[in-house]
Motif scaffolding. Structure first.
Motif, PDB file in Angstrom:
ATOM      1  N   LYS A   1       0.831  -1.205   0.000  1.00 19.08           N
ATOM      2  CA  LYS A   1       0.000   0.000   0.000  1.00 19.08           C
ATOM      3  C   LYS A   1       0.866   1.256   0.000  1.00 19.08           C
TER       4      LYS A   1
ATOM      5  N   PHE B   1     -12.778   9.628   1.167  1.00 16.38           N
ATOM      6  CA  PHE B   1     -11.515  10.045   0.581  1.00 16.38           C
ATOM      7  C   PHE B   1     -11.695  11.194  -0.406  1.00 16.38           C
TER       8      PHE B   1
ATOM      9  N   HIS C   1      -9.040   2.464   2.533  1.00 18.39           N
ATOM     10  CA  HIS C   1      -8.928   2.854   1.129  1.00 18.39           C
ATOM     11  C   HIS C   1     -10.345   3.015   0.570  1.00 18.39           C
TER      12      HIS C   1
ATOM     13  N   GLN D   1      -4.809  11.830   5.042  1.00 18.30           N
ATOM     14  CA  GLN D   1      -5.682  10.799   4.488  1.00 18.30           C
ATOM     15  C   GLN D   1      -4.954   9.470   4.284  1.00 18.30           C
ATOM     16  N   TRP D   2      -3.784   9.524   3.666  1.00 23.70           N
ATOM     17  CA  TRP D   2      -3.102   8.304   3.248  1.00 23.70           C
ATOM     18  C   TRP D   2      -2.035   7.826   4.224  1.00 23.70           C
ATOM     19  N   TYR D   3      -1.397   8.743   4.982  1.00 25.71           N
ATOM     20  CA  TYR D   3      -0.343   8.331   5.907  1.00 25.71           C
ATOM     21  C   TYR D   3      -0.868   8.131   7.326  1.00 25.71           C
TER      22      TYR D   3
ATOM     23  N   ILE E   1       0.937   4.319  -2.624  1.00 26.21           N
ATOM     24  CA  ILE E   1       0.625   5.686  -2.197  1.00 26.21           C
ATOM     25  C   ILE E   1       1.674   6.650  -2.736  1.00 26.21           C
TER      26      ILE E   1
END
Length: 812
Positions: free
Chosen positions: A409, A501, A472, A465-467, A413
């Motif tokens: 993932k 997201f 997802h 959001q992603w870290y 990213i």
């Protein structure tokens, strides 16, 4: 470090169990009292006792505040002496030791502008440590007294996450960095490898030699390494720097084929990052019985059994992603190191990303696209990954961080971020991150700041959001065309639990033979995207760059999928169309896609199309046969050719025997395995005779098909070969062959044979008890017991009962 192999499900589960390391960790930034400065080690080995005799001079300075104490991690050792060095004198120090750490009371209070050197005389006893997993020892003695035939005698180390303190006392944390000097005294017949430069070799009167390795630049303790053994060295180079490949003499002729892309990858990464390879050398060493796949020790990467390989095994590899993975670590992980295990993404996500950009550069976008897709599926397969953030301070032990979130993932990213910012800004940001934090530690926030400075963009939303967030998007896409308003509408629903997201997307509209790109944003649980078009689009391609980390249900008619296959440019465009066609093979449009894919320019899609063929449909079977026969005969890619042979075997046509016979001449084990399988569908006796010709040269799928045929035949005359091959195999081979090995014992009505096999399984279960393999072996023993009860073989039944008792008693 990488721990992913292409495995059967059983072995994959076993490896995951193996990768869980020991003591509980503090999932936060522990207080730093002292800093490592320099580590000097004088090391010798006792091959009989599997001991490490060490004398250490460790130079320390207080981090900030004055201190009169020093705590060093030191696991499973005898500590003989602790002194502080004062000029030419050693002043004894008082200390306590609890088998995990030395707590030392210094001779006085030291301040942040002072350094001091502590001398420690110790013995490390890795094989006598209790309550740890096999992969926590730190140092490993392989066949130390040469008792195992055909296995080399070696010593090697593995320090990640905090196992280096199993062979030398240190502050075993990733936020420590130190220069080093390692003096190894070894039998003079052996070769050594360690970090940095080999500066001297001294022959001793007793038949030993002392090699001195110096590391002039600081690196983390978990990246320290030693290896000792009978290795042949292949010397390569990059821009005048030493590049070397260390292999067992048996595999030395293939060194260039195995590791030879290293200099080219060093050049590619150096140019791409704008930071030249930062160390004095790069060495790759392949060792026996390694506990992982590979480890990025600074300047000296260790690889496991899969890299002890021949040209025949290499013929079955389309590409290798592990070598660039470990090499990219020399920048991300070694040069700049994650501050703590919670931020392991700063090491491993980057290494995974390094695989992606190398494959894209070296082999093209289709190979990179396939790798992106497969890695995403690995992440998605484990449902527990959904609840884990990329930066995760809630782990229990460091090994919890070595997962599909951190690796697959995280790499994807970074690929999304590259796509969003563009290559110029993205690599400018990486250059800034590396140069700002060189030989230091970093967290995800420092990467964000570097990317923001390079691009001028506010990236808080992306990192939050992603870290720092988990999960997802799970997208469902529906489409509508309004001929009156000439509007194409896309309905996008986010169906996941948890956060909604924010997604920047590229949408390509294909209409009238032209493609128009639109940049849009998804921000809500339900979004509606509208695009004007003079005529109804042939295709609306959402996420046209195919970079989103997501699950997607894309509801399109087959005709639109066909257009996507023939006109959209990327691997995943064609893959998605082929997936849709595979589910509707009676449809003529689906058949058009599948038959086009049988001749796709990318072998991965050719293989997928071959394996997708539904031969239960007589019309499809007849139509596909000529193409399959041509692919089985002429396909140049061994994986795709093997697939064609396997599917053609299902026709059971004697006229294809010459084709299968011809395939036996391939250098590929996989192709030969498929050929023997094909022969077996027509003439099983001939297949058995053919299999016996390969007893002295087989690996992988060829070994599996030989075991399958012998187990099915159940001729006791074949048992000696199966027994020898199984016991001589690698751990991965033993696991993958366990079912057929057990089946042979079940079928052969010979108590001596059965009991010989039971003894092998008993030994394996005890040896790997702490690593999770034992329950699977117990199931095999239960199968044997059931079969032998039906055969009235009471002696073998009793043997199973006793073996299980021994397994359950061991370690209690």
């Amino acid at each position: 470090m990488i721990k992913t192999i292409v495995l059967n499900t059983f072995f994959y589960c076993f490896i995951l169990l193996c990768c869980r390391h020991g003591a509980r960790a503090q999932a936060f930034n522990a207080e730093i009292i002292n800093d490592l400065v320099h580590t000097k080690l004088d090391i010798s080995f006792d091959y009989k006792k599997c001991y490490v005799y060490g004398k250490e001079g460790i130079t320390i300075k207080p981090h900030c505040y004055p201190t009169d104490s020093l705590r060093l991690d030191a696991k499973g050792m005898d500590i003989h002496k602790v002194c502080v060095i004062k000029g030419s004198s050693m002043v004894p120090l008082t200390f306590t030791y609890d088998n995990l750490a030395i707590n030392i009371h210094l001779d006085r209070v030291y301040h942040a502008n002072e350094s001091y050197t502590v001398h420690i005389d110790y013995t490390a006893k890795p094989n006598e440590r209790k309550g740890i997993r096999k992969n926590e020892k730190g140092i490993y003695f392989i066949n130390p007294q040469g008792e195992e035939k055909d296995k080399p005698t070696q010593i090697w180390t593995e320090g990640e996450p905090e196992s280096s303190s199993g062979w030398f006392p240190t502050i075993d944390k990733p936020d420590q960095k130190t220069t080093s000097e390692i003096n190894m005294t070894v039998p003079s017949k052996y070769v050594t490898l360690s970090n940095g430069k080999l500066v001297s070799q001294k022959n001793n009167p007793n038949g030993t030699r002392t090699d001195t390795w110096k590391m002039a630049l600081p690196n983390a303790p978990y990246l320290f390494m030693m290896a000792v053994g009978d290795f042949k060295i292949y010397h390569d180079h990059w821009r005048g720097k030493e590049v070397s490949y260390y292999l067992d003499p048996k595999y030395a002729p293939y060194a260039k084929q195995i590791f030879g892309q290293t200099p080219e990858a060093m050049e590619f990464f150096s140019k791409t990052l704008g930071v030249d390879f930062p160390w004095n050398k790069e060495a790759a060493i392949a060792v026996s019985d390694y506990i992982s796949v590979a480890m990025e020790n600074t300047t000296a990467t260790v690889f496991g059994n899969p890299y002890q390989t021949s040209y025949r095994e290499l013929a079955d590899q389309d590409y290798n992603a592990t070598i660039p993975h470990e090499l990219f670590h020399q920048w991300f992980g070694d040069y700049v190191t994650a501050k703590n295990w919670a931020n392991l993404t700063m090491n491993e996500s980057f290494a995974d990303f390094g695989e992606i950009i190398w494959l894209e550069y070296k082999y093209g976008k289709d190979v990179a696209g396939e790798h992106l897709y497969k890695g995403l599926q690995e992440y998605l397969r484990n449902k527990r990954n959904f609840g884990k953030a990329l930066v995760n301070y809630n782990y229990k032990v460091p090994a919890d961080m070595f997962n599909g979130v951190t690796y697959q993932k995280g790499g994807r990213i970074l690929n999304m971020l590259r796509n969003y910012l563009g290559n110029e800004a993205f690599y400018k940001g990486l250059h800034l991150y590396l140069t700002t934090n060189a030989f230091k530690n970093a967290e995800a926030t420092q990467l964000r700041l570097a990317m923001e400075e390079a691009s001028g963009s506010d990236l808080n939303w992306f990192f939050n959001q992603w870290y720092f967030g988990a999960g997802h998007p799970v997208l469902k896409l529906n489409y509508q065309w309004d001929s009156i308003s000439k509007t194409a509408t896309v309905y996008v629903a986010q169906e996941q639990d948890g956060q909604i997201f924010k997604l920047p997307l590229a949408v390509d509209i294909y209409s009238g033979g032209k493609k128009v790109r639109h940049k849009v944003w998804i921000r809500n649980k339900n979004d509606t995207l509208k695009f004007h078009s003079e005529i109804e689009p042939d295709l609306v391609n959402v996420d046209a760059d195919k970079v989103l980390v997501c699950q997607k249900t894309d509801i399109k008619p087959l005709a639109v999928n066909a257009y996507q296959y023939f006109h959209a440019p990327l691997y995943l465009d064609r893959f998605e169309a082929l997936e849709a066609a595979q589910k509707n093979q009676k449809d003529s449009i689906a058949q058009r896609i599948i038959f086009a894919a049988l001749n796709d320019p990318f072998p991965g899609l050719r293989k997928k199309a071959i394996m997708a063929l539904d031969l239960s449909d007589s019309l499809m079977k007849t139509k596909a046969e000529p193409t399959l026969a041509a692919l089985a005969q002429n396909e140049r890619n061994n994986q795709a050719r093997s697939a064609a042979l396997l599917i053609l075997a299902r026709y059971r046509e004697p006229r294809y025997l010459p084709l299968f016979d011809a395939a036996l001449k391939s250098e590929s084990y996989t192709v030969q395995a498929a050929a023997i399988f094909g022969i077996a569908q027509i003439d099983e006796d001939k297949a058995l005779k053919t299999a016996r010709k390969f007893e002295n040269d087989n690996a992988g799928e060829l070994t599996e098909v030989i075991f399958h045929l012998y187990a099915k035949k159940a001729d006791v005359k074949d048992w000696p070969y199966l027994y020898r091959r199984y016991t001589a195999g690698t751990l991965q081979e033993k696991v993958s062959l366990l079912s057929e090995f057990t089946s042979m014992m079940n079928s052969v009505k010979d108590p001596t044979t059965t009991q010989q096999g039971i003894a092998v399984l008993r030994e394996m279960a005890i040896k790997y008890k702490t690593d999770g393999l034992t329950p699977y072996i117990i199931k095999s023993l239960d199968r044997i017991k059931e079969a032998k009860e039906k055969q009235n073989d009471s002696a073998s039944v009793e043997d199973v009962i006793n073996a299980k008792k021994d397994i359950n008693m061991d370690g209690k």
